[in-house]
Design an enzyme around this catalytic site. Structure first.
Site, PDB file in Angstrom:
ATOM      1  N   ASN A 183       2.248  -0.356   5.353  1.00  0.00           N
ATOM      2  CA  ASN A 183       2.616  -0.712   3.984  1.00  0.00           C
ATOM      3  C   ASN A 183       3.543  -1.915   4.038  1.00  0.00           C
ATOM      4  O   ASN A 183       4.614  -1.839   4.645  1.00  0.00           O
ATOM      5  CB  ASN A 183       3.316   0.465   3.305  1.00  0.00           C
ATOM      6  CG  ASN A 183       3.935   0.077   1.966  1.00  0.00           C
ATOM      7  OD1 ASN A 183       3.420  -0.770   1.252  1.00  0.00           O
ATOM      8  ND2 ASN A 183       5.052   0.702   1.630  1.00  0.00           N
ATOM      9  N   LEU A 235      -3.690  -1.501  -1.652  1.00  0.00           N
ATOM     10  CA  LEU A 235      -3.671  -2.548  -2.669  1.00  0.00           C
ATOM     11  C   LEU A 235      -3.988  -3.839  -1.942  1.00  0.00           C
ATOM     12  O   LEU A 235      -3.212  -4.309  -1.111  1.00  0.00           O
ATOM     13  CB  LEU A 235      -2.303  -2.629  -3.347  1.00  0.00           C
ATOM     14  CG  LEU A 235      -2.133  -3.732  -4.402  1.00  0.00           C
ATOM     15  CD1 LEU A 235      -3.060  -3.494  -5.592  1.00  0.00           C
ATOM     16  CD2 LEU A 235      -0.685  -3.822  -4.864  1.00  0.00           C
ATOM     17  N   ILE A 242      -4.234  -7.514  -0.901  1.00  0.00           N
ATOM     18  CA  ILE A 242      -3.475  -8.739  -1.142  1.00  0.00           C
ATOM     19  C   ILE A 242      -3.953  -9.870  -0.235  1.00  0.00           C
ATOM     20  O   ILE A 242      -4.190 -10.987  -0.684  1.00  0.00           O
ATOM     21  CB  ILE A 242      -1.959  -8.500  -0.897  1.00  0.00           C
ATOM     22  CG1 ILE A 242      -1.435  -7.355  -1.771  1.00  0.00           C
ATOM     23  CG2 ILE A 242      -1.163  -9.781  -1.138  1.00  0.00           C
ATOM     24  CD1 ILE A 242      -1.389  -7.640  -3.243  1.00  0.00           C
ATOM     25  N   ILE A 257      18.318 -12.981 -29.842  1.00  0.00           N
ATOM     26  CA  ILE A 257      19.595 -13.653 -29.671  1.00  0.00           C
ATOM     27  C   ILE A 257      20.730 -12.765 -30.197  1.00  0.00           C
ATOM     28  O   ILE A 257      20.663 -12.221 -31.294  1.00  0.00           O
ATOM     29  CB  ILE A 257      19.614 -15.003 -30.416  1.00  0.00           C
ATOM     30  CG1 ILE A 257      18.509 -15.922 -29.871  1.00  0.00           C
ATOM     31  CG2 ILE A 257      20.975 -15.672 -30.287  1.00  0.00           C
ATOM     32  CD1 ILE A 257      18.674 -16.292 -28.425  1.00  0.00           C
ATOM     33  N   GLU A 289       3.977  -6.515   3.991  1.00  0.00           N
ATOM     34  CA  GLU A 289       3.384  -7.809   4.292  1.00  0.00           C
ATOM     35  C   GLU A 289       4.128  -8.439   5.466  1.00  0.00           C
ATOM     36  O   GLU A 289       5.366  -8.394   5.527  1.00  0.00           O
ATOM     37  CB  GLU A 289       3.490  -8.775   3.096  1.00  0.00           C
ATOM     38  CG  GLU A 289       2.726  -8.350   1.857  1.00  0.00           C
ATOM     39  CD  GLU A 289       1.221  -8.445   2.001  1.00  0.00           C
ATOM     40  OE1 GLU A 289       0.751  -9.099   2.950  1.00  0.00           O
ATOM     41  OE2 GLU A 289       0.519  -7.850   1.162  1.00  0.00           O
ATOM     42  N   CYS A 314       0.837  -1.184   0.000  1.00  0.00           N
ATOM     43  CA  CYS A 314       0.000   0.000   0.000  1.00  0.00           C
ATOM     44  C   CYS A 314       0.875   1.237   0.000  1.00  0.00           C
ATOM     45  O   CYS A 314       2.062   1.175  -0.296  1.00  0.00           O
ATOM     46  CB  CYS A 314      -0.917  -0.011   1.225  1.00  0.00           C
ATOM     47  SG  CYS A 314      -1.851  -1.565   1.414  1.00  0.00           S
TER      48      CYS A 314
END
Length: 608
Positions: free
Chosen positions: A75, A50, A52, A291, A77, A2
């Site tokens: 903010n 946000l 989660i 490549i 986790e 957040c």
């Protein structure tokens, strides 16, 4: 994941709601799902969410304790929230949501500041104790989640991003020229508490703070060095610990993916998810260029196809960079030293279509001596400790495997006096203006803090203290630009502490870095990836990009009609000579060119 903002008044005035809502609006990309704010007299807290974990409205913030005394904005986790919740239930706590926010709040109620030591996760949070009229806030151990502040006589303003603070400061911000010098000379940012603005600082990682009776106090709550004293573990135990970290970071109520670069670290994460955790529906996100192009890792990414059902690819180009450049610079807030950050930005734009959470490999290089110059630190330790036989042995292994003198050159560089190191770095960046160099060369502490380590272990600890955070900041800002949460399994504190407690030959052995990780992955990671000797990083074909017509026009405009603010730092004539040599194919100075572009556009945006 957040965004948080706040204002604390020292002058007794009441917080104006417009201050909070303006800041919240500025960072709404961090939290498009919900928002809220709280004001009581001289204290104001704001939040954008946000979702989660627990997607319901029960996760609304600011969140109040059961007695309405404590208010939290958070903010990040807390990955071990389920285990902590059960422990708190055993102490009589009742839970009303399935959020980690409520667990964090009740953990603080039970254990106070000591609760920080129980947390496994990433965070920047602020708690207001109404009865005591006290603010308590903290950042995580390694600085995964950001928190900035502005303080004057009348107030303290804090926010998850610099742009939120600058949106409500009426006085002009001034440029921190020491930060510009270190950026140009050393390619470094975020190694201290300073930002590119003199008036805006950051709360240091592993620090907490209090505001009480008008006093703002910072305190270190965690010291990595003091915790790197664990008993050594073997390869099997290392794999189990890393698997535990990844499993915790898969806890989510929204889709999860992995940013796959083709390197050892991100490939390890996917291999563990697929082979150890038996999860098959994970998404991967990769940038490819074709490549043979610089930065293209397609051949290594393809090794992971048997592990993945959902692989997604994107190709940043000169045209996309040209289109995105101003948006990226705006959202990153401060200059960055390379377009590799743009590759990450572009991958996050892709990931937005398929996931809300990503897992990334940041932190592995710092704890496993993954950067190529760590050989120089190791050789220096062996040489200065007179371990001459092992020194000779490891140098020969290095030369045989890498066919390069880079490790020897870094050894010689690290043996130099500090002032000479700075002088040589500036010689490489020869476009730095002479008077600017003379003014700031002696006040830079970077040479000692990053390059002055006496041992390999000390150098890695210095990286955690002074270097890692700029990578974490860019990851946070790039992911949150697209409302994505970025998680970093290698930075589980248990993994870091245990890894940095190991003897040196677990990091570098027989010419290979990350030795214990490579050994632990023998049974589950393709050999082509496990035994890669090169270290590419998240690079782009920027040398070609800056020869393309659009960028030629942009760069020539910058150098032919220079911004007076840019001319304070860069010798325009030298820069023109360098760019012409770049166009002729005589040299590749694309990183320097990028810094001219980035710094010029940033200076145009900021206050004088």
């Amino acid at each position: 994941m957040c965004g948080i903002v706040g204002e604390i008044r020292f002058d007794g005035d009441k917080v104006n709601s417009k201050t909070l809502t303006t800041m919240m609006k500025t960072i709404e990309h961090r939290g498009p799902d919900d928002n809220g704010y709280f004001i009581k007299n001289s204290t104001g807290l704001g939040f954008v969410r946000l979702s989660i974990i627990d997607l319901s409205s029960a996760g609304h913030q600011p969140m109040f304790s059961d007695d309405n005394n404590l208010i939290i904005i958070f903010n990040g986790e807390i990955y071990n929230y389920i285990e902590l919740r059960e422990e708190l239930k055993g102490k009589g706590y009742i839970f009303h949501t399935d959020t980690d926010t409520e667990v964090l709040l009740k953990s603080y109620q039970e254990w106070g500041e000591e609760s920080l030591n129980k947390l496994n996760g990433m965070w920047a949070f602020v708690i207001y104790d109404q009865k005591r009229d006290k603010i308590f806030g903290a950042r995580d151990r390694f600085g995964i989640k950001p928190l900035y502040y502005y303080k004057d006589r009348d107030r303290l303003i804090f926010a998850s991003e610099i742009k939120a603070i600058s949106s409500v400061i009426t006085d002009s911000l001034t440029i921190n020229e020491q930060s510009i010098f270190d950026y140009l000379a050393f390619n470094r940012t975020d190694y201290a508490v300073n930002t590119f603005y003199n008036e805006i600082k950051k709360i240091p990682h592993s620090h907490s703070f209090t505001i009480e009776n008008g006093n703002f106090n910072l305190k270190r709550w965690y010291d990595l060095k003091e915790n790197c004293n664990k008993e050594p573990i073997n390869e099997k135990e290392y794999l189990e610990l890393l698997t535990s970290s990844i499993e915790l970071r898969l806890r989510s109520d929204v889709p999860v993916g992995v940013c796959l670069s083709g390197g050892l670290d991100s490939s390890t994460i996917i291999s563990i998810i697929a082979k150890k955790l038996k999860i098959e529906d994970i998404n991967s996100f990769s940038a490819v260029y074709g490549i043979g192009e610089n930065g293209d890792e397609s051949q290594f990414i393809d090794e992971m196809r048997p592990y993945l059902n959902n692989m997604h690819f994107t190709t940043p180009t000169a045209d996309t960079l040209y289109s995105d450049i101003r948006d990226m610079i705006e959202y990153l807030d401060e200059p960055v030293p390379t377009t590799s950050i743009y590759a990450q930005y572009y991958v996050m734009k892709l990931a937005k279509k398929h996931a809300v959470v990503t897992l990334d490999g940041q932190g592995a290089d710092e704890q496993l001596a993954g950067y190529h110059y760590f050989y120089g630190f190791y050789f220096k330790e062996l040489l200065t400790s007179l371990s001459l036989f092992k020194f000779s042995q490891e140098v020969l292994y290095y030369l045989h495997k890498h066919k390069s003198l880079f490790g020897i050159k870094t050894l010689l560089f690290f043996l130099l006096p500090e002032k000479l190191k700075t002088k040589l770095r500036v010689k490489v960046a020869s476009y730095i203006k002479d008077d600017f160099y003379m003014k700031y060369k002696d006040s830079s502490t970077l040479s000692q803090e990053i390059y002055g380590a006496k041992t390999l272990k000390e150098s890695m600890l210095n990286h955690f203290e002074h270097k890692l955070e700029h990578l974490l900041k860019w990851s946070d800002l790039n992911s949150m630009r697209f409302s994505i949460e970025s998680r970093v399994p290698f930075l589980d504190y248990r993994v870091v502490e245990q890894t940095l407690s190991l003897p040196n030959d677990n990091y570098i052995k027989k010419g290979l870095t990350k030795y214990i990780l490579r050994e632990s992955m023998k049974s589950i990671l393709p050999k082509k990836l496990r035994l890669r000797y090169d270290k590419i990083g998240f690079e782009t074909p920027e040398d070609k990009w800056f020869r393309e017509e659009k960028f030629q026009d942009m760069i020539k405009e910058i150098l032919d009609e220079p911004n007076p603010k840019l001319e304070k730092y860069i010798d325009i004539e030298r820069a023109k000579e360098m760019y012409q040599k770049h166009l002729n194919g005589e040299i590749n100075c694309s990183r320097d060119i990028w810094k001219w572009i980035n710094l010029n556009l940033w200076l145009d945006r900021v206050a004088k």
